[in-house]
Design a protein around this motif. Structure first.
Motif, PDB file in Angstrom:
ATOM      1  N   ALA A 137       0.834  -1.210   0.000  1.00  0.00           N
ATOM      2  CA  ALA A 137       0.000   0.000   0.000  1.00  0.00           C
ATOM      3  C   ALA A 137       0.867   1.259   0.000  1.00  0.00           C
ATOM      4  O   ALA A 137       0.578   2.216  -0.720  1.00  0.00           O
ATOM      5  CB  ALA A 137      -0.939  -0.004   1.202  1.00  0.00           C
ATOM      6  N   ARG A 138       1.940   1.255   0.774  1.00  0.00           N
ATOM      7  CA  ARG A 138       2.841   2.411   0.814  1.00  0.00           C
ATOM      8  C   ARG A 138       3.527   2.624  -0.538  1.00  0.00           C
ATOM      9  O   ARG A 138       3.587   3.743  -1.048  1.00  0.00           O
ATOM     10  CB  ARG A 138       3.887   2.218   1.918  1.00  0.00           C
ATOM     11  CG  ARG A 138       4.866   3.383   2.045  1.00  0.00           C
ATOM     12  CD  ARG A 138       5.975   3.100   3.052  1.00  0.00           C
ATOM     13  NE  ARG A 138       6.571   1.777   2.959  1.00  0.00           N
ATOM     14  CZ  ARG A 138       7.438   1.389   2.013  1.00  0.00           C
ATOM     15  NH1 ARG A 138       7.797   2.221   1.057  1.00  0.00           N
ATOM     16  NH2 ARG A 138       7.938   0.162   2.011  1.00  0.00           N
ATOM     17  N   ARG A 139       4.012   1.540  -1.119  1.00  0.00           N
ATOM     18  CA  ARG A 139       4.673   1.665  -2.429  1.00  0.00           C
ATOM     19  C   ARG A 139       3.685   2.125  -3.490  1.00  0.00           C
ATOM     20  O   ARG A 139       4.024   2.925  -4.364  1.00  0.00           O
ATOM     21  CB  ARG A 139       5.334   0.340  -2.815  1.00  0.00           C
ATOM     22  CG  ARG A 139       6.549   0.021  -1.951  1.00  0.00           C
ATOM     23  CD  ARG A 139       7.355  -1.146  -2.478  1.00  0.00           C
ATOM     24  NE  ARG A 139       6.658  -2.415  -2.444  1.00  0.00           N
ATOM     25  CZ  ARG A 139       6.662  -3.256  -1.408  1.00  0.00           C
ATOM     26  NH1 ARG A 139       7.319  -2.941  -0.296  1.00  0.00           N
ATOM     27  NH2 ARG A 139       6.023  -4.401  -1.474  1.00  0.00           N
ATOM     28  N   TYR A 140       2.457   1.630  -3.412  1.00  0.00           N
ATOM     29  CA  TYR A 140       1.439   2.057  -4.377  1.00  0.00           C
ATOM     30  C   TYR A 140       1.107   3.539  -4.191  1.00  0.00           C
ATOM     31  O   TYR A 140       0.964   4.271  -5.171  1.00  0.00           O
ATOM     32  CB  TYR A 140       0.182   1.195  -4.265  1.00  0.00           C
ATOM     33  CG  TYR A 140      -0.874   1.620  -5.241  1.00  0.00           C
ATOM     34  CD1 TYR A 140      -0.691   1.430  -6.607  1.00  0.00           C
ATOM     35  CD2 TYR A 140      -2.035   2.245  -4.817  1.00  0.00           C
ATOM     36  CE1 TYR A 140      -1.639   1.846  -7.519  1.00  0.00           C
ATOM     37  CE2 TYR A 140      -2.989   2.662  -5.730  1.00  0.00           C
ATOM     38  CZ  TYR A 140      -2.789   2.461  -7.071  1.00  0.00           C
ATOM     39  OH  TYR A 140      -3.720   2.882  -7.969  1.00  0.00           O
ATOM     40  N   ALA A 141       1.017   4.000  -2.944  1.00  0.00           N
ATOM     41  CA  ALA A 141       0.758   5.420  -2.681  1.00  0.00           C
ATOM     42  C   ALA A 141       1.882   6.282  -3.249  1.00  0.00           C
ATOM     43  O   ALA A 141       1.636   7.352  -3.827  1.00  0.00           O
ATOM     44  CB  ALA A 141       0.587   5.667  -1.186  1.00  0.00           C
ATOM     45  N   ASP A 142       3.123   5.817  -3.104  1.00  0.00           N
ATOM     46  CA  ASP A 142       4.258   6.543  -3.673  1.00  0.00           C
ATOM     47  C   ASP A 142       4.152   6.605  -5.194  1.00  0.00           C
ATOM     48  O   ASP A 142       4.441   7.637  -5.811  1.00  0.00           O
ATOM     49  CB  ASP A 142       5.583   5.884  -3.274  1.00  0.00           C
ATOM     50  CG  ASP A 142       5.903   6.034  -1.796  1.00  0.00           C
ATOM     51  OD1 ASP A 142       5.267   6.872  -1.115  1.00  0.00           O
ATOM     52  OD2 ASP A 142       6.789   5.286  -1.321  1.00  0.00           O
ATOM     53  N   TYR A 143       3.740   5.508  -5.806  1.00  0.00           N
ATOM     54  CA  TYR A 143       3.547   5.479  -7.260  1.00  0.00           C
ATOM     55  C   TYR A 143       2.489   6.502  -7.672  1.00  0.00           C
ATOM     56  O   TYR A 143       2.695   7.273  -8.614  1.00  0.00           O
ATOM     57  CB  TYR A 143       3.153   4.075  -7.712  1.00  0.00           C
ATOM     58  CG  TYR A 143       2.607   4.015  -9.117  1.00  0.00           C
ATOM     59  CD1 TYR A 143       3.453   4.130 -10.220  1.00  0.00           C
ATOM     60  CD2 TYR A 143       1.241   3.867  -9.348  1.00  0.00           C
ATOM     61  CE1 TYR A 143       2.952   4.082 -11.511  1.00  0.00           C
ATOM     62  CE2 TYR A 143       0.745   3.824 -10.633  1.00  0.00           C
ATOM     63  CZ  TYR A 143       1.604   3.933 -11.711  1.00  0.00           C
ATOM     64  OH  TYR A 143       1.091   3.893 -12.990  1.00  0.00           O
ATOM     65  N   CYS A 144       1.369   6.531  -6.962  1.00  0.00           N
ATOM     66  CA  CYS A 144       0.303   7.490  -7.280  1.00  0.00           C
ATOM     67  C   CYS A 144       0.790   8.923  -7.137  1.00  0.00           C
ATOM     68  O   CYS A 144       0.470   9.782  -7.963  1.00  0.00           O
ATOM     69  CB  CYS A 144      -0.919   7.248  -6.395  1.00  0.00           C
ATOM     70  SG  CYS A 144      -1.762   5.693  -6.761  1.00  0.00           S
ATOM     71  N   ALA A 145       1.583   9.178  -6.094  1.00  0.00           N
ATOM     72  CA  ALA A 145       2.139  10.519  -5.907  1.00  0.00           C
ATOM     73  C   ALA A 145       3.054  10.889  -7.075  1.00  0.00           C
ATOM     74  O   ALA A 145       3.067  12.044  -7.525  1.00  0.00           O
ATOM     75  CB  ALA A 145       2.902  10.592  -4.582  1.00  0.00           C
TER      76      ALA A 145
END
Length: 168
Positions: A137-145
Motif C-alpha cells: 500500500a505504501r509503495r502504491y501510494a508513492d507510485y500514485c504521488a
C-alpha cells in the motif's frame, strides 16, 4: 519468495504486451510468476493451475488472451481468486478478445482492462494486494504521488512555452 501474482498468457507471443505488467510488479516489489497456458491446447494444466493457485499462495491472477480469449474465463470458473483479463490485439484489433473476456456469465467475474493494457492489469492487482499489505500500500501510494508530480511538472513546462501569439 512465494509469488503473490501469476501472469498467464495463452501464448508466448503475448509476452511483449505482458512485459509491462511484469515491469510494474517488479517496480512495486510484488513477487510474481509468469506462465504460458492455453485453455484450448493445455486444458488439463490450466485446470490444475486454477484449482491449486490459492493453496500455492497466489492472491491475484492476470490472464491474457487473444482471439477466442477463453483463458481468463476458464481460470475464473475454477478459482476463487480475482482474475484480471487482458485482451490481446491479435485479430480484429482485439475487439473479439475484449468481448470474449468481458462478457462472462453471472457468477464468473473477470475484471477486464483495455486491449493490450497489461500495465493497468498490474496496477489493479497491486491495488487489490494493497488492501491487506501495508508495505505494498505504501509503495502504491508513492507510485500514485509520482503520477501527480509528473502532471504538475508537465504543467510547469507548458507554462514556459511562449511562442504562441494568443497564449494567455
Amino acid at each position: 519468495m512465494k509469488p503473490l501474482v501469476t501472469i498467464i498468457m495463452g501464448s508466448t507471443s503475448d509476452l511483449p504486451v505482458l512485459r509491462k505488467a511484469a515491469d510494474f510488479l517488479e517496480a512495486m516489489q510484488v513477487p510474481f510468476e509468469m506462465k504460458a497456458l492455453s485453455a484450448h491446447r493445455t486444458p488439463a494444466q490450466v485446470e490444475d493451475f486454477a484449482r491449486n493457485a490459492a493453496d500455492a499462495g497466489i492472491k491475484v491472477i492476470i490472464a491474457a488472451a487473444g482471439m477466442a480469449a477463453a483463458l481468463p474465463g476458464v481460470i475464473a470458473a475454477m478459482t476463487p481468486l480475482p482474475v484480471i483479463g487482458v485482451p490481446i490485439d491479435s485479430t480484429l484489433q482485439g475487439q473479439d478478445a475484449l468481448l470474449s473476456i468481458v462478457q462472462m456469465p453471472p457468477g464468473i467475474p473477470v475484471a477486464t482492462v483495455g486491449i493490450n493494457a497489461a500495465l493497468n492489469a498490474a496496477v489493479l492487482a497491486v491495488r487489490i494486494l494493497a488492501l491487506s499489505d501495508a508495505d505494498i500500500a505504501r509503495r502504491y501510494a508513492d507510485y500514485c504521488a509520482s503520477l501527480t508530480e509528473k502532471i504538475v511538472k508537465a504543467n510547469e513546462q507548458l507554462a514556459l512555452i511562449t511562442d504562441y501569439k494568443y497564449k494567455v
